[in-house]
Scaffold this motif. Structure first.
Motif, mmCIF file in Angstrom:
data_model
loop_
_atom_site.group_PDB
_atom_site.id
_atom_site.type_symbol
_atom_site.label_atom_id
_atom_site.label_comp_id
_atom_site.label_asym_id
_atom_site.label_seq_id
_atom_site.Cartn_x
_atom_site.Cartn_y
_atom_site.Cartn_z
ATOM 1 N N ASP A 35 -25.112 -12.190 2.877
ATOM 2 C CA ASP A 35 -24.476 -11.250 3.804
ATOM 3 C C ASP A 35 -22.961 -11.190 3.589
ATOM 4 O O ASP A 35 -22.358 -10.119 3.667
ATOM 5 C CB ASP A 35 -24.784 -11.654 5.253
ATOM 6 C CG ASP A 35 -26.248 -11.483 5.608
ATOM 7 O OD1 ASP A 35 -26.960 -10.777 4.858
ATOM 8 O OD2 ASP A 35 -26.687 -12.051 6.618
ATOM 9 N N ILE A 36 -22.361 -12.329 3.324
ATOM 10 C CA ILE A 36 -20.913 -12.370 3.093
ATOM 11 C C ILE A 36 -20.565 -11.626 1.801
ATOM 12 O O ILE A 36 -19.596 -10.864 1.748
ATOM 13 C CB ILE A 36 -20.428 -13.823 3.020
ATOM 14 C CG1 ILE A 36 -20.738 -14.552 4.334
ATOM 15 C CG2 ILE A 36 -18.931 -13.886 2.721
ATOM 16 C CD1 ILE A 36 -20.476 -16.029 4.287
ATOM 17 N N ILE A 37 -21.377 -11.835 0.752
ATOM 18 C CA ILE A 37 -21.126 -11.157 -0.522
ATOM 19 C C ILE A 37 -21.248 -9.648 -0.355
ATOM 20 O O ILE A 37 -20.425 -8.874 -0.884
ATOM 21 C CB ILE A 37 -22.097 -11.677 -1.602
ATOM 22 C CG1 ILE A 37 -21.767 -13.137 -1.944
ATOM 23 C CG2 ILE A 37 -22.030 -10.807 -2.857
ATOM 24 C CD1 ILE A 37 -22.714 -13.765 -2.936
ATOM 25 N N VAL A 41 -18.253 -4.581 -0.639
ATOM 26 C CA VAL A 41 -17.969 -3.192 -0.255
ATOM 27 C C VAL A 41 -16.469 -2.917 -0.341
ATOM 28 O O VAL A 41 -16.028 -1.873 -0.834
ATOM 29 C CB VAL A 41 -18.493 -2.913 1.169
ATOM 30 C CG1 VAL A 41 -18.023 -1.548 1.653
ATOM 31 C CG2 VAL A 41 -20.012 -2.973 1.193
ATOM 32 N N THR A 42 -15.667 -3.877 0.128
ATOM 33 C CA THR A 42 -14.209 -3.731 0.050
ATOM 34 C C THR A 42 -13.724 -3.814 -1.383
ATOM 35 O O THR A 42 -12.873 -3.023 -1.818
ATOM 36 C CB THR A 42 -13.528 -4.827 0.893
ATOM 37 O OG1 THR A 42 -14.045 -4.798 2.222
ATOM 38 C CG2 THR A 42 -12.030 -4.609 0.952
ATOM 39 N N PHE A 65 -2.208 -9.503 -2.788
ATOM 40 C CA PHE A 65 -2.076 -8.459 -1.771
ATOM 41 C C PHE A 65 -2.819 -8.775 -0.470
ATOM 42 O O PHE A 65 -2.917 -7.915 0.399
ATOM 43 C CB PHE A 65 -2.595 -7.123 -2.325
ATOM 44 C CG PHE A 65 -1.697 -6.509 -3.357
ATOM 45 C CD1 PHE A 65 -0.625 -5.708 -3.001
ATOM 46 C CD2 PHE A 65 -1.925 -6.746 -4.706
ATOM 47 C CE1 PHE A 65 0.194 -5.141 -3.950
ATOM 48 C CE2 PHE A 65 -1.101 -6.181 -5.679
ATOM 49 C CZ PHE A 65 -0.037 -5.380 -5.291
ATOM 50 N N SER A 66 -3.348 -9.991 -0.361
ATOM 51 C CA SER A 66 -4.121 -10.384 0.832
ATOM 52 C C SER A 66 -5.216 -9.368 1.123
ATOM 53 O O SER A 66 -5.462 -8.989 2.270
ATOM 54 C CB SER A 66 -3.187 -10.515 2.052
ATOM 55 O OG SER A 66 -2.196 -11.477 1.823
ATOM 56 N N TYR A 67 -5.849 -8.904 0.064
ATOM 57 C CA TYR A 67 -6.900 -7.892 0.168
ATOM 58 C C TYR A 67 -8.233 -8.605 0.396
ATOM 59 O O TYR A 67 -8.677 -9.378 -0.445
ATOM 60 C CB TYR A 67 -6.945 -7.071 -1.119
ATOM 61 C CG TYR A 67 -7.606 -5.730 -0.997
ATOM 62 C CD1 TYR A 67 -6.899 -4.615 -0.570
ATOM 63 C CD2 TYR A 67 -8.951 -5.572 -1.305
ATOM 64 C CE1 TYR A 67 -7.504 -3.376 -0.461
ATOM 65 C CE2 TYR A 67 -9.566 -4.349 -1.196
ATOM 66 C CZ TYR A 67 -8.839 -3.256 -0.779
ATOM 67 O OH TYR A 67 -9.457 -2.030 -0.670
ATOM 68 N N PRO A 68 -8.890 -8.376 1.522
ATOM 69 C CA PRO A 68 -10.070 -9.172 1.893
ATOM 70 C C PRO A 68 -11.346 -8.747 1.171
ATOM 71 O O PRO A 68 -12.290 -8.254 1.779
ATOM 72 C CB PRO A 68 -10.177 -8.915 3.405
ATOM 73 C CG PRO A 68 -9.653 -7.531 3.583
ATOM 74 C CD PRO A 68 -8.554 -7.368 2.559
ATOM 75 N N GLY A 69 -11.375 -8.951 -0.140
ATOM 76 C CA GLY A 69 -12.549 -8.585 -0.919
ATOM 77 C C GLY A 69 -13.254 -9.789 -1.496
ATOM 78 O O GLY A 69 -13.012 -10.936 -1.107
#
Length: 293
Positions: free
Chosen positions: A59-61, A66-67, A236-240
């Motif tokens: 689920d986390i993956i 998606v991001t 960039f602290s991009y939550p992917g």
């Protein structure tokens, strides 16, 4: 003929995919087992990774991918368009000023790490000019369901450009070499002798012959994009997914780390598979040769 090709290709890649996932699972587990860090002790006093979700790794993956998919897709398009255009310019001006300058730029870009480019972009376009936000995938203080598409694109552009710089130089240099080979071929020399213009030769002979290698090179860059996303998302602290992989590694979250490792192997495998399929679809000779193997 095509049906036979697709059936044989499907069976071949299914076997390869299963073999790859088994091999990656075994190697990853052995590497984690040999690590001197105890995952249980590492959690004590450390920043938690997937334990804060209290959810399955799959689920986390899915949520993180998606991001990351939007980031990698934008970077993939940027690198392809920029790389192909720059490569065509270098090939068309082979041995002249534009070719020499752009070639040096591409060679320099091949050796620059992604995180350094990201930091420079942040300092120039975010801190100094204020054109783009400092990071994150959405504005701070705004609920996710209220974020507009334009706001998401605004947060996406800078990290996508940073990530695209990882592979555009390779595409450009590869396209340049292919175009130079085409323009120095006998049939192009014959076209020049007939009085055909340079633009007509580039359009009729050059672009047609270098498009397929460029597309194949682009699909083969999936591994670079996925690896570079770890650094780009961290800067960039991009939550992917890349940031999740980095956090899982730092926090010794073994289940999440192994899950992302398997998923990344599958992602790269799909990219290489698509490149080979496109080769067979576009070039009948390759398809017939594969069937007759």
């Amino acid at each position: 003929m095509k049906n036979k090709y697709y059936m044989k290709l499907t069976g071949k890649y299914l076997l390869r995919m299963v073999t790859l996932l088994i091999a990656v699972s075994i190697i990853s587990f052995l590497l984690v087992s040999m690590s001197p860090v105890d995952p249980v002790q590492q959690y004590v006093g450390a920043v938690p990774v997937s334990l804060i979700y209290r959810r399955p790794v799959l689920d986390i993956i899915k949520e993180k991918f998606v991001t990351s998919l939007a980031l990698m897709a934008a970077a993939w398009l940027f690198s392809g368009i920029i790389g192909f255009t720059v490569g065509c310019v270098m090939g068309a001006f082979h041995g002249k000023g534009p070719d020499k300058v752009l070639k040096k730029v591409c060679l320099i870009m091949c050796s620059i790490p992604t995180f350094w480019i990201g930091i420079v972009f942040l300092m120039i376009f975010s801190v100094k000019l204020g054109w783009f936000p400092m990071g994150m995938s959405v504005p701070k203080g705004i609920p996710t369901d209220q974020v507009t598409v334009l706001q998401r694109i605004h947060h996406l552009i800078l990290p996508a450009l940073t990530l695209s710089f990882l592979s555009f130089a390779n595409v450009a240099l590869h396209t340049r070499e292919k175009l130079v080979d085409v323009l120095e071929s006998e049939y192009v020399l014959f076209a020049k002798a007939r009085g055909e213009s340079g633009w007509s030769i580039l359009k009729r002979h050059g672009l047609r012959n270098i498009m397929l290698p460029a597309v194949t090179m682009q699909f083969g860059s999936f591994s670079e994009l996925f690896g570079g996303s770890v650094l780009a998302e961290t800067v960039f602290s991009y939550p992917g997914l890349g940031a999740a992989a980095s956090a899982a590694g730092m926090g010794s979250d073994v289940p999440l780390l192994l899950g992302i490792t398997l998923f990344s192997a599958l992602f790269v495998f799909v990219g290489n598979m698509l490149a080979n399929i496109i080769y067979g679809v576009v070039d009948p000779q390759i398809r017939e040769g594969y069937i007759n193997e």
